[in-house]
Motif scaffolding. Structure first.
Motif, PDB file in Angstrom:
ATOM      1  N   LEU A 156       0.744  -1.300  -0.025  1.00  0.00           N
ATOM      2  CA  LEU A 156       0.026  -0.050   0.204  1.00  0.00           C
ATOM      3  C   LEU A 156       1.100   1.185  -0.041  1.00  0.00           C
ATOM      4  O   LEU A 156       0.534   2.216  -0.622  1.00  0.00           O
ATOM      5  N   VAL A 176      -0.309   5.000  -0.849  1.00  0.00           N
ATOM      6  CA  VAL A 176      -1.322   5.030   0.501  1.00  0.00           C
ATOM      7  C   VAL A 176      -0.701   5.026   1.634  1.00  0.00           C
ATOM      8  O   VAL A 176       0.144   4.330   2.060  1.00  0.00           O
ATOM      9  N   ALA A 193      -4.068  -5.807  -1.585  1.00  0.00           N
ATOM     10  CA  ALA A 193      -3.588  -4.526  -2.188  1.00  0.00           C
ATOM     11  C   ALA A 193      -4.070  -4.264  -3.453  1.00  0.00           C
ATOM     12  O   ALA A 193      -4.435  -2.965  -3.758  1.00  0.00           O
ATOM     13  N   ALA A 244      -6.012  -0.736  -3.178  1.00  0.00           N
ATOM     14  CA  ALA A 244      -4.970   0.284  -3.104  1.00  0.00           C
ATOM     15  C   ALA A 244      -5.561   1.700  -3.720  1.00  0.00           C
ATOM     16  O   ALA A 244      -5.565   2.702  -3.190  1.00  0.00           O
ATOM     17  N   THR A 280      -0.437  -3.609  -8.212  1.00  0.00           N
ATOM     18  CA  THR A 280      -0.348  -2.027  -7.793  1.00  0.00           C
ATOM     19  C   THR A 280       1.033  -1.395  -8.432  1.00  0.00           C
ATOM     20  O   THR A 280       1.883  -1.889  -8.538  1.00  0.00           O
TER      21      THR A 280
END
Ligand SMILES: Cc1cc2nc3c(=O)[nH]c(=O)nc-3n(C[C@H](O)[C@H](O)[C@H](O)COP(=O)(O)OP(=O)(O)OC[C@H]3O[C@@H](n4cnc5c(N)ncnc54)[C@H](O)[C@@H]3O)c2cc1C
Length: 391
Positions: free
Chosen positions: A7, A12, A297, A301, A384
């Motif tokens: 993340l 994040v 994730a 995310a 991600t």
């Protein structure tokens, strides 16, 4: 830790809370499987990871009485690494933490123990934390319970658990390893006794299986009798069982297999053992927890960075990971009941079952357990972004 890393890498803001001062606790096994190594490859950290001290295991064997069988051969897997990497989990976690800290949105707070959830209008909005500097409240858009088999998060959230039981517990201890011992990672079954030995270079990490609840009885029989038991399973340890001078270095690890009916509530998600406690069979628990982290994730995310994560997104994480978890636990429960429960309940020497004889005759069969253990069901891939490479 892995979800925190993923993340933070995606931009994040994350706080990871760990109740202990370090990760130096010898109770969780240390098998990093090809599925996890693949994730590290996708993250671009595999090369550095493999520079850390570790052992590479390309096949796993078993010995039943005098019969030896090779059970899994990882050398044909369609992955970057065709081996299990054995690394103590504290080194693995330190490595991931060190990588995660490179992102400004990542925070790790050690000695920060979650003791309760903060709720507002039926939604989890934060956690109460005990720290050395006094109590603390941390609020967040999402709380992720990744606090293991005795998860306080799932308990406080009132999530319902299905328990599947286990006929055994594990006694976990070390004995020194000598160069002439050989390298193989081996499970041994001799007349009602069972032990697995993991090669950690200068010592063997031994997992001696006992019937659930039998530890007090074993202690009453005395240490000398227990040392004899070890030697009867693995005679070459005769010259070093005296290293076990008292019961202190012999840790009882209780085995649990359970699964949450629902892994989430508004504002809260559980993953890893907090959502589904894994048996040690196959050494897959760490790897399944990491697969959960990658899936969470991937799904969350972007939503978290926009502040738009909903219950439906949390449900999607469970839907994604439910099938691999159920399948893996079903196999573990089957082996626990059909093999381990039977061995530990009998004084007879088991002969090599016929399906395992086939493994010796047709080596190609060893690829099946290798795939189930090494990759598992529905492997996850990192989707991600890395915000630092986008700037
Ligand atoms: C005897 C035994 C041997 C095993 N061997 C293996 C093996 O060889 N390979 C394998 O892959 N799996 C193995 N497993 C399974 C494996 O240990 C778990 O499946 C895996 O550790 C789950 O990872 P996790 O991150 O979900 O939880 P954990 O590894 O349990 O991590 C939870 C973390 O949360 C922290 N924590 C707990 N409560 C709090 C709190 N209130 N506040 C803050 N922090 C908290 C803990 O200190 C811990 O660091 C074994 C299990 C057993 C019982």
């Amino acid at each position: 830790m892995m979800l925190g890393f993923l993340l933070a890498r995606a931009g994040v803001p994350v706080v990871v809370l760990e109740k202990h001062a370090d990760f130096l606790r010898d109770f969780r096994g240390d098998t990093i499987h090809p599925s996890t190594l693949e994730v590290m490859h996708e993250l671009g950290i595999l090369e550095d990871f493999l520079k850390r001290p570790h052992q590479e295991v390309r096949e796993i064997g078993g010995q039943i009485g005098q019969d030896f069988v090779k059970l899994a051969d990882f050398s044909h897997l369609p992955t970057q690494c065709r081996f299990l990497a054995f690394m103590p989990q504290w080194d693995f976690l330190d490595f991931i933490a060190e990588r995660a800290k490179r992102y400004p949105t990542f925070q790790l707070r050690m000695q920060a123990e979650v003791i309760d959830l903060l709720e507002e209008e039926g939604r989890v909005v934060g956690v109460s934390v005990k720290t050395h500097d006094g109590p603390l409240e941390i609020r967040a858009d999402l709380i992720v319970g990744a606090d293991g088999r005795h998860s306080i998060v799932r308990d406080k959230a009132g999530l319902k658990v299905d328990e599947f039981g286990a006929p055994m517990d594990v006694l976990w201890f070390r004995l020194s390893r000598r160069p002439e011992d050989g390298e193989q990672t081996l499970g041994r079954i001799v007349k009602g006794k069972m032990m697995v030995m993991l090669n950690r270079s200068d010592y063997w990490q031994c997992a001696y299986l006992i019937r659930k609840g039998d530890f007090d009885h074993i202690k009453q029989r005395g240490l000398a009798a227990f040392r004899d038991d070890i030697v009867s399973v693995t005679p070459f340890l005769r010259d070093r069982v005296d290293e076990l001078k008292d019961w202190e270095p012999i840790k009882l690890l209780t085995v649990l297999v359970d699964r949450l009916q629902k892994w989430y509530r508004p504002g809260l998600l559980c993953i890893g053992d907090a959502a589904h406690a894994m048996s040690p069979i196959g050494g897959v628990g760490i790897n399944l927890a990491i697969q959960d982290a990658v899936a969470a994730a991937n799904i969350l995310a972007d939503r978290l960075s926009r502040g738009t994560a909903t219950m439906v997104d949390l449900q999607r994480v469970q839907l994604r990971r439910d099938f691999p978890t159920r399948m893996t636990q079903a196999m573990q429960v089957f082996l626990q009941n059909q093999v381990i429960g039977r061995v530990l309940g009998s004084n007879q020497q088991l002969s090599l079952p016929w399906p395992l004889k086939l493994f010796n005759r047709w080596p190609v069969l060893r690829r099946i357990p290798a795939r189930l253990i090494g990759i598992g069901f529905r492997p996850e891939h990192v989707r991600t972004p890395d915000v630092s490479s986008e700037q």
